[in-house]
Design an enzyme around this catalytic site. Structure first.
Site, short mmCIF file in Angstrom:
data_model
loop_
_atom_site.label_atom_id
_atom_site.label_comp_id
_atom_site.label_asym_id
_atom_site.label_seq_id
_atom_site.Cartn_x
_atom_site.Cartn_y
_atom_site.Cartn_z
CB CYS A 111 88.99 4.94 27.28
SG CYS A 111 87.58 4.29 26.34
CD GLU A 122 81.12 0.92 20.09
OE1 GLU A 122 80.31 0.21 19.49
OE2 GLU A 122 82.13 0.46 20.67
CB SER A 158 81.30 -1.11 26.54
OG SER A 158 82.24 -0.26 25.89
N1 DGL Z 1 86.44 0.88 26.15
C1 DGL Z 1 86.00 1.13 27.46
C2 DGL Z 1 87.04 1.61 28.40
O1 DGL Z 1 88.18 1.24 28.22
C3 DGL Z 1 84.58 1.54 27.68
C4 DGL Z 1 84.14 2.83 27.12
C5 DGL Z 1 82.67 3.00 27.34
O2 DGL Z 1 81.90 2.10 27.01
O3 DGL Z 1 82.29 4.08 27.86
O4 DGL Z 1 86.80 2.32 29.33
#
Ligand code: DGL
Length: 270
Positions: A182, A150, A9
């Site tokens: 994440c 971010e 994302s």
């Molecule tokens: N980096 C992502 C993950 O591993 C997405 C985090 C997001 O956009 O909420 O879940």
């Protein structure tokens, strides 16, 4: 000739790309950050599945021969669907590293940090059922942390507060292992380690993902011998200048960034 298509994302998948580049420096990669839609974790699994399918189609159209879903949320929402939709394409996806955590915990208590969507997916339920029946898991969704990362706020007081709120109760309960479910979270490992102290192990699965990429490439006949380090290509669906700043800050990269735009559910280079 292999080209790894890697997506997330936003900047989170850069923690996975970093591990892939350390392990396989000669592998060319194209990274797509879907910053028009970040964060994924608060969206429905259906919506994230739709984004993931179109991003995969786009990366294949750019020449990718293997796709790394460098996002736990997109893996939870879409990995099975992607494998069924593109049966000829090798995929590497993320799942919370509950298995190694369950194998190495001494206290039998493990903290798992991931987005809401990741916890809702079948993938997480199946990992817990298969590997964590004897372990107590403490889960937290860390609201606002992806946005803070971010924004580059890796050590700000507000970022520390989000982590302390999540970790204090788990630490008081006796966890000795934290699973980063994440791909954004590895960028705040120093802060997590500061809060959790030296007796808690933090598991970032990026290295294991890089080794899995290598296994798939070798299976398809790829050999990196005598090849120079490759320079990755970067594309964002957000603002290229913003992503370029984030890249410099998080990974030290100084590569150009192109933009792709969502138009009627499809992605096109701007
Ligand atoms: N980096 C992502 C993950 O591993 C997405 C985090 C997001 O956009 O909420 O879940």
């Amino acid at each position: 000739m292999s080209l790894a298509g890697v997506f997330d994302s936003g900047v989170g998948g850069l923690s996975v790309l970093r591990a892939i580049r350390q392990h396989l420096p000669a592998l060319p990669a194209i990274y797509l950050a879907d910053q028009a839609h970040v964060p994924y974790g608060v969206r429905s699994l259906e919506e994230v599945r739709g984004f993931s399918e179109e991003i995969t189609r786009f990366l294949l159209s750019q020449g990718a021969s293997l796709i790394v879903v460098a996002c736990n949320t997109a893996s939870a929402a879409a990995l099975r669907h992607l494998r069924a939709t593109f049966p000829e394409v090798p995929f590497v996806g993320m799942e919370p590293a509950v298995k190694p955590a369950a194998e190495s915990t001494h206290s039998g208590k493990v903290g798992v940090l991931a987005t809401r969507a990741t916890f809702q997916g079948e993938l997480y339920a199946s990992v817990v059922e298969r590997f964590a029946s004897d372990v107590h898991l403490y889960q937290h969704t860390l609201p606002g942390l992806v946005q803070a990362i971010e924004a580059g706020d890796l050590t700000a007081p507000a970022t520390r507060a989000i982590l302390e709120d999540a970790l204090q109760p788990m630490l008081e309960a006796g966890i000795d292992t934290i699973v980063l479910g994440c791909t954004h979270y590895p960028f705040v490992i120093p802060l997590i380690e500061e809060i959790a102290g030296p007796n808690v192990r933090v598991i970032d699965p990026a290295g294991a993902i890089a080794r899995q990429v290598e296994r798939l490439l070798v299976k398809s006949g790829w050999s990196p011998v005598d090849q120079a380090p490759a320079r990755p290509q970067f594309i964002t669906t957000g603002q290229p200048h913003t992503f370029q700043r984030q890249l410099a800050f998080l990974t030290g990269d100084d590569e150009p960034v192109r933009q792709a735009l969502w138009q009627g559910g499809e992605l096109r280079l701007a």
